[in-house]
Design a protein around this motif. Structure first.
Motif, PDB file in Angstrom:
ATOM      1  N   LEU A 190      17.002  15.096 -49.950  1.00  0.00           N
ATOM      2  CA  LEU A 190      17.224  14.997 -51.396  1.00  0.00           C
ATOM      3  C   LEU A 190      16.383  13.863 -51.966  1.00  0.00           C
ATOM      4  O   LEU A 190      15.781  13.998 -53.041  1.00  0.00           O
ATOM      5  CB  LEU A 190      18.705  14.754 -51.692  1.00  0.00           C
ATOM      6  N   GLY A 191      16.347  12.743 -51.241  1.00  0.00           N
ATOM      7  CA  GLY A 191      15.532  11.617 -51.692  1.00  0.00           C
ATOM      8  C   GLY A 191      14.072  12.002 -51.799  1.00  0.00           C
ATOM      9  O   GLY A 191      13.379  11.652 -52.768  1.00  0.00           O
ATOM     10  N   SER A 192      13.591  12.738 -50.817  1.00  0.00           N
ATOM     11  CA  SER A 192      12.206  13.196 -50.833  1.00  0.00           C
ATOM     12  C   SER A 192      11.976  14.183 -51.987  1.00  0.00           C
ATOM     13  O   SER A 192      10.933  14.155 -52.644  1.00  0.00           O
ATOM     14  CB  SER A 192      11.860  13.860 -49.495  1.00  0.00           C
ATOM     15  N   LEU A 193      12.970  15.049 -52.239  1.00  0.00           N
ATOM     16  CA  LEU A 193      12.872  15.993 -53.346  1.00  0.00           C
ATOM     17  C   LEU A 193      12.811  15.260 -54.680  1.00  0.00           C
ATOM     18  O   LEU A 193      11.961  15.568 -55.533  1.00  0.00           O
ATOM     19  CB  LEU A 193      14.068  16.943 -53.331  1.00  0.00           C
ATOM     20  N   MET A 194      13.710  14.279 -54.879  1.00  0.00           N
ATOM     21  CA  MET A 194      13.718  13.535 -56.132  1.00  0.00           C
ATOM     22  C   MET A 194      12.415  12.780 -56.322  1.00  0.00           C
ATOM     23  O   MET A 194      11.894  12.669 -57.438  1.00  0.00           O
ATOM     24  CB  MET A 194      14.899  12.566 -56.164  1.00  0.00           C
ATOM     25  N   LEU A 254       4.065   9.628 -47.564  1.00  0.00           N
ATOM     26  CA  LEU A 254       3.816   9.941 -46.152  1.00  0.00           C
ATOM     27  C   LEU A 254       4.839   9.237 -45.268  1.00  0.00           C
ATOM     28  O   LEU A 254       5.428   9.838 -44.364  1.00  0.00           O
ATOM     29  CB  LEU A 254       2.396   9.531 -45.762  1.00  0.00           C
ATOM     30  N   LEU A 255       5.058   7.945 -45.540  1.00  0.00           N
ATOM     31  CA  LEU A 255       6.079   7.198 -44.789  1.00  0.00           C
ATOM     32  C   LEU A 255       7.474   7.739 -45.100  1.00  0.00           C
ATOM     33  O   LEU A 255       8.324   7.855 -44.202  1.00  0.00           O
ATOM     34  CB  LEU A 255       6.007   5.711 -45.141  1.00  0.00           C
ATOM     35  N   LEU A 256       7.681   8.063 -46.375  1.00  0.00           N
ATOM     36  CA  LEU A 256       8.969   8.608 -46.787  1.00  0.00           C
ATOM     37  C   LEU A 256       9.268   9.904 -46.040  1.00  0.00           C
ATOM     38  O   LEU A 256      10.381  10.112 -45.528  1.00  0.00           O
ATOM     39  CB  LEU A 256       8.936   8.837 -48.296  1.00  0.00           C
ATOM     40  N   ALA A 258      10.233   9.304 -42.536  1.00  0.00           N
ATOM     41  CA  ALA A 258      11.626   8.842 -42.470  1.00  0.00           C
ATOM     42  C   ALA A 258      12.592  10.023 -42.584  1.00  0.00           C
ATOM     43  O   ALA A 258      13.602  10.094 -41.871  1.00  0.00           O
ATOM     44  CB  ALA A 258      11.891   7.834 -43.580  1.00  0.00           C
ATOM     45  N   VAL A 259      12.275  10.962 -43.477  1.00  0.00           N
ATOM     46  CA  VAL A 259      13.110  12.158 -43.623  1.00  0.00           C
ATOM     47  C   VAL A 259      13.092  12.965 -42.331  1.00  0.00           C
ATOM     48  O   VAL A 259      14.134  13.476 -41.879  1.00  0.00           O
ATOM     49  CB  VAL A 259      12.612  13.024 -44.801  1.00  0.00           C
ATOM     50  N   LEU A 260      11.930  13.080 -41.716  1.00  0.00           N
ATOM     51  CA  LEU A 260      11.798  13.808 -40.456  1.00  0.00           C
ATOM     52  C   LEU A 260      12.692  13.187 -39.381  1.00  0.00           C
ATOM     53  O   LEU A 260      13.408  13.900 -38.654  1.00  0.00           O
ATOM     54  CB  LEU A 260      10.331  13.791 -40.006  1.00  0.00           C
ATOM     55  N   ALA A 261      12.666  11.858 -39.304  1.00  0.00           N
ATOM     56  CA  ALA A 261      13.506  11.159 -38.329  1.00  0.00           C
ATOM     57  C   ALA A 261      14.985  11.383 -38.624  1.00  0.00           C
ATOM     58  O   ALA A 261      15.798  11.598 -37.708  1.00  0.00           O
ATOM     59  CB  ALA A 261      13.182   9.663 -38.343  1.00  0.00           C
ATOM     60  N   ILE A 318      21.359   6.347 -44.301  1.00  0.00           N
ATOM     61  CA  ILE A 318      20.672   5.069 -44.060  1.00  0.00           C
ATOM     62  C   ILE A 318      19.181   5.197 -44.378  1.00  0.00           C
ATOM     63  O   ILE A 318      18.599   4.347 -45.060  1.00  0.00           O
ATOM     64  CB  ILE A 318      20.882   4.603 -42.610  1.00  0.00           C
ATOM     65  N   PHE A 319      18.582   6.278 -43.888  1.00  0.00           N
ATOM     66  CA  PHE A 319      17.175   6.515 -44.202  1.00  0.00           C
ATOM     67  C   PHE A 319      16.988   6.773 -45.697  1.00  0.00           C
ATOM     68  O   PHE A 319      15.985   6.354 -46.291  1.00  0.00           O
ATOM     69  CB  PHE A 319      16.634   7.694 -43.395  1.00  0.00           C
ATOM     70  N   GLY A 320      17.939   7.460 -46.316  1.00  0.00           N
ATOM     71  CA  GLY A 320      17.866   7.701 -47.762  1.00  0.00           C
ATOM     72  C   GLY A 320      17.874   6.394 -48.541  1.00  0.00           C
ATOM     73  O   GLY A 320      17.132   6.221 -49.513  1.00  0.00           O
ATOM     74  N   LEU A 321      18.719   5.443 -48.097  1.00  0.00           N
ATOM     75  CA  LEU A 321      18.785   4.135 -48.745  1.00  0.00           C
ATOM     76  C   LEU A 321      17.462   3.383 -48.571  1.00  0.00           C
ATOM     77  O   LEU A 321      16.952   2.758 -49.503  1.00  0.00           O
ATOM     78  CB  LEU A 321      19.936   3.325 -48.141  1.00  0.00           C
ATOM     79  N   GLY A 322      16.903   3.478 -47.365  1.00  0.00           N
ATOM     80  CA  GLY A 322      15.616   2.825 -47.108  1.00  0.00           C
ATOM     81  C   GLY A 322      14.508   3.405 -47.975  1.00  0.00           C
ATOM     82  O   GLY A 322      13.625   2.675 -48.463  1.00  0.00           O
TER      83      GLY A 322
END
Length: 308
Positions: free
Chosen positions: A46-50, A164-166, A169-172, A188-192
């Motif tokens: 969701l973070g990546s989508l936003m 790219l880093l984001l 992070a989503v992949l992880a 946690i990754f979403g917060l980061g």
């Protein structure tokens, strides 16, 4: 002058093409990430989508700003329209701030109440595709920035490079949450990701404010200007050098110190030769050169200095 006009035209088209490419990529990413988030429920996704939604809005503003910024100077805007890029950069910063806050709020909710991730495989495929598309776009944008020094394209490239880093992070988060059952890592990754977006806001806003506040050109560029001017055998010195950038254009003004008893014709020739060398090194620059007799400079105690 024809070469300079041709260079500006080529750079303008490069900027427009980069802005269009950004729009197309961001629209594609919204479609595939929206579908993947809907079926997976991942907060990181969701973070990546936003972020992609904000990218789309920012890229649209970027496109409009670039189209306006490349318009040549006119009677009402004698220094051109380049600062439209900086205004677009500040709007991007505000938009990205909103997306970061939304992602962080959602992440906190899922930290309090963790939820399992669904359809992990599809989510991973979408993120890998997103990484490939983003890498291609960033590579092209960096090429355009090297050619044009565009602040708007640079800002756009900066947050796509951050994507790219984001996306990694989503992949992880998808692997840890979907395959290993560690759902806590998803928020946690979403917060980061939200924190990283705010860092990008700082970088974009800083570059935009520097342009709006007429910050001096880079020290290496100022030193190059000084080297070129002092390299002319008939120039005794220089002072009151001022530089700034505005979109595609640079502005350089300085005072040449010349022998006191030379003719106006000779002073004009020296100034013209210095201007020619500076124009070769800075083809996008508008130059203003004032000539001073060295004895007048000494009498007035003018100090040569490089602006900090």
């Amino acid at each position: 002058m024809t070469d300079i006009s041709e260079l500006r035209k080529n750079n303008s088209w490069l900027m427009v093409r980069a802005a269009v490419a950004s729009l197309l990529v961001s629209f594609t990413l919204i479609l595939i990430k929206g579908w993947a988030w809907y079926i997976s429920g991942s907060v990181a996704l969701l973070g990546s989508l936003m972020d992609s939604v904000m990218d789309m809005l920012a890229s649209a503003m970027n496109f409009m700003a670039v189209r306006y910024a490349i318009v040549p100077a006119d009677n009402e805007h004698r220094f051109g329209h380049g600062k439209a890029e900086a205004i677009a950069g500040l709007i991007q910063a505000m938009v990205i701030t909103l997306s970061a806050i939304m992602v962080m709020v959602e992440a906190v909710k899922h930290l309090i109440t963790p939820e399992p991730i669904q359809q992990t495989d599809i989510g991973i495929i979408v993120i890998v595709l997103s990484i490939a598309l983003t890498m291609g776009l960033v590579g092209y944008q960096k090429y355009v920035v090297r050619k044009t020094s565009s602040v708007a394209i640079s800002a756009d490239s900066l947050h796509y490079a951050g994507d790219l880093l984001l996306n990694l992070a989503v992949l992880a988060a998808l692997v840890l949450g979907g395959y290993l059952g560690l759902e806590i890592f998803d928020p946690i990754f979403g917060l980061g990701i939200g924190i990283y977006l705010l860092y990008n806001v700082y970088l974009i806003a800083k570059g935009s404010i520097d342009m709006l506040m007429d910050r001096e050109m880079e020290e290496s560029e100022r030193e190059k200007i000084i080297e070129i001017v002092r390299g002319h055998p008939e120039v005794r010195g220089l002072h009151d050098m001022k530089t700034r950038r505005s979109g595609l254009d640079s502005f350089i003004q300085l005072h040449l110190e010349l022998e006191s008893d030379i003719s106006l014709h000779k002073a004009h020739r020296i100034s013209h030769e210095v201007e020619h060398e500076l124009q070769k090194a800075f083809p996008d620059a508008e130059l203003i050169i004032h000539m001073d007799p060295e004895d007048v400079v000494a009498k007035e105690n003018v100090q040569f200095e490089i602006p900090e």
